[in-house]
Design an enzyme around this catalytic site. Structure first.
Site, short mmCIF file in Angstrom:
data_model
loop_
_atom_site.label_atom_id
_atom_site.label_comp_id
_atom_site.label_asym_id
_atom_site.label_seq_id
_atom_site.Cartn_x
_atom_site.Cartn_y
_atom_site.Cartn_z
N ARG A 92 0.81 -1.25 0.08
CA ARG A 92 -0.02 0.03 -0.08
C ARG A 92 0.81 1.17 0.11
O ARG A 92 0.58 2.37 -0.80
CB ARG A 92 -0.64 -0.10 1.20
N LYS A 186 -2.17 7.15 1.62
CA LYS A 186 -2.00 7.40 2.67
C LYS A 186 -0.76 8.47 2.76
O LYS A 186 0.44 8.25 2.84
CB LYS A 186 -1.32 6.20 3.52
N GLU A 219 -15.22 6.79 6.76
CA GLU A 219 -14.54 6.21 7.64
C GLU A 219 -14.11 6.94 9.08
O GLU A 219 -14.76 8.31 8.90
CB GLU A 219 -12.73 5.99 6.80
#
Length: 338
Positions: A92, A186, A219
C-alpha cells in the site's frame, strides 16, 4: 566559547549556536531528561544508515514533505518480536507513492530489508514501525523537479498497546473529508484528520465519523469503521473513496470463520447511509493498533443496546489471535541483534 545573542528590537534575544557541537550538547541535554526513549531507532536515507541517538533523529527542513506535504507514509505493528502484515503495508505504501508521483530510492525488497534491520537494531519487541517516502530535500520551491533524490525515513516507536475492550463515543465530523484522490493514498496531509479528532475531543467523544457527499458512511480520522446489522451481517464501507485499511481487509478475510460457526450471516462491503448505520446492532473502529475498538454511542445516540457487543469482541479476538499467533504470511520474526 561565549554564547552569541542577537537583539531583535525588543527585550527578547535569540541565542545563536556557534558550533554544531554546542547544538548537539543542547539536544543531548534535552533527551537526558527523558527516562525512557520513545524512539529507540531511526533510519534516514539522507544519512545512509540507522541512528540510535534520539538527538540526531532529524530530517532536513527543506525536505518537500515538510514544507509542501509531498510525502506518503505507512505503519506496521511490532508485537512480541514479530512484524505484523509488513508486506501488505509496504504494498500500500508504494501504491500511495505512485499516486503522489514519488519514486523510491530503493526497490521494495531493499525497503523491506531496511525496515527489518531497523526493527532488529531497535531491540523493540512491542510498538510501531512508521516509515515515509518523500520527494526529498533540496529547496523550498513547489515543484520537485530540481531535487537530487527522493528520501526514505523510518522510525521505531516504543508503544504499549493491547486488545481494546471498552466502548467509546463518536460524533459525525463537520470537518470536510478528503477527496477520493487524496483519501485513497496515505499521504502526510492529515490536517483534516487532526481537526476532525479535535472536534470530537471538544465534544467529549473519542473520535469522529466522516460521511461522504452522497450521504454514505466513509471512515474515521485514521481508522476504518465497521457495522453489524440486526440481521448479523458484518458490513464495511466500500474502499473506492477511502483508504483501504490493511487491518480492515484482513478482517474481511478472517470474519467468514464466524459465518461458518453460525455467528454471522454474511460479510461484505457496501454503501451505508447514516440512518442505516445508526440503526446497526454493533459498531466498531478497525485499525492496526486496536485492532477493533467498540463504539457504543454516536452523536449521543446509543448503538444497539449501548454496550460492547459479543460479535464485536469475537471479531476482535479473531484479529488479535492473528496478530499474536497467525501464519507466517502475516507475521515476520525479527532477527534481533544480541
Amino acid at each position: 566559547m561565549a554564547s552569541l545573542e542577537i537583539g531583535s528590537g525588543s527585550d527578547y534575544k535569540v541565542h545563536v549556536f556557534s558550533s554544531s557541537s554546542e547544538l548537539l550538547e543542547k539536544l543531548h541535554q534535552k533527551w537526558s531528561l527523558v527516562k525512557k526513549k520513545p524512539y529507540p531507532a531511526m533510519y534516514s536515507s539522507i544519512f545512509g544508515g540507522i541512528i540510535l541517538d534520539p538527538a540526531m533523529m532529524v530530517i532536513p527542513l527543506d525536505d518537500h514533505m515538510v514544507h509542501r506535504g509531498h510525502g506518503v507514509f505507512d505503519t506496521a505493528i511490532i508485537l512480541d518480536g514479530y512484524l505484523y502484515e509488513l508486506d501488505a503495508h509496504l504494498d500500500r505504501f508504494l501504491r500511495s507513492a505512485a499516486k503522489a508521483r514519488i519514486s523510491s530510492p530503493f526497490p521494495q525488497s531493499t525497503l523491506r530489508s531496511i525496515l527489518v534491520q531497523l526493527t532488529a537494531a531497535s531491540q523493540c519487541k512491542k510498538g510501531t514501525l512508521r516509515y515515509w517516502l518523500t520527494a526529498g530535500p533540496g529547496n523550498f520551491l513547489l515543484s520537485p523537479a530540481g531535487l537530487p533524490t527522493s528520501a526514505f525515513y523510518a522510525v521505531v516507536i516504543d508503544d504499549d498497546f493491547s486488545q481494546r475492550k471498552e466502548g467509546v463515543k463518536v460524533i459525525t465530523s463537520t470537518t470536510p473529508m478528503k477527496s477520493p484522490l487524496f483519501a485513497t493514498m496515505k499521504n502526510v496531509n492529515y490536517l483534516p484528520n487532526v481537526l476532525s479528532v479535535m472536534e470530537a475531543e471538544d465534544k467529549g467523544a473519542f473520535a469522529s465519523i466522516w460521511v461522504d457527499e452522497e450521504g454514505f458512511i466513509a471512515e474515521g480520522p485514521n481508522v476504518n469503521v465497521a457495522f453489524i446489522t440486526n440481521d448479523k451481517e458484518l458490513i464495511l464501507p466500500q474502499f473506492d473513496k477511502i483508504l483501504s485499511g490493511c487491518t480492515a481487509k484482513r478482517l474481511l478475510e478472517l470474519a467468514p470463520k464466524l459465518v461458518q460457526q453460525g455467528c454471522l450471516k454474511s460479510v461484505k462491503t457496501a454503501n451505508l447511509t447514516v440512518e442505516e448505520a445508526k440503526s446497526a446492532a454493533e459498531m466498531m473502529y478497525v485499525g492496526s493498533t486496536l485492532p477493533i475498538l467498540p463504539i457504543i454511542m454516536w452523536d449521543e445516540q446509543p448503538i444497539g443496546d449501548g454496550k460492547v457487543g459479543d460479535l464485536t469482541m469475537a471479531l476482535s479476538d479473531l484479529l488479535w489471535h492473528d496478530m499474536v499467533a497467525g501464519p507466517d504470511t502475516q507475521r515476520l520474526s525479527v532477527p534481533y541483534i544480541n
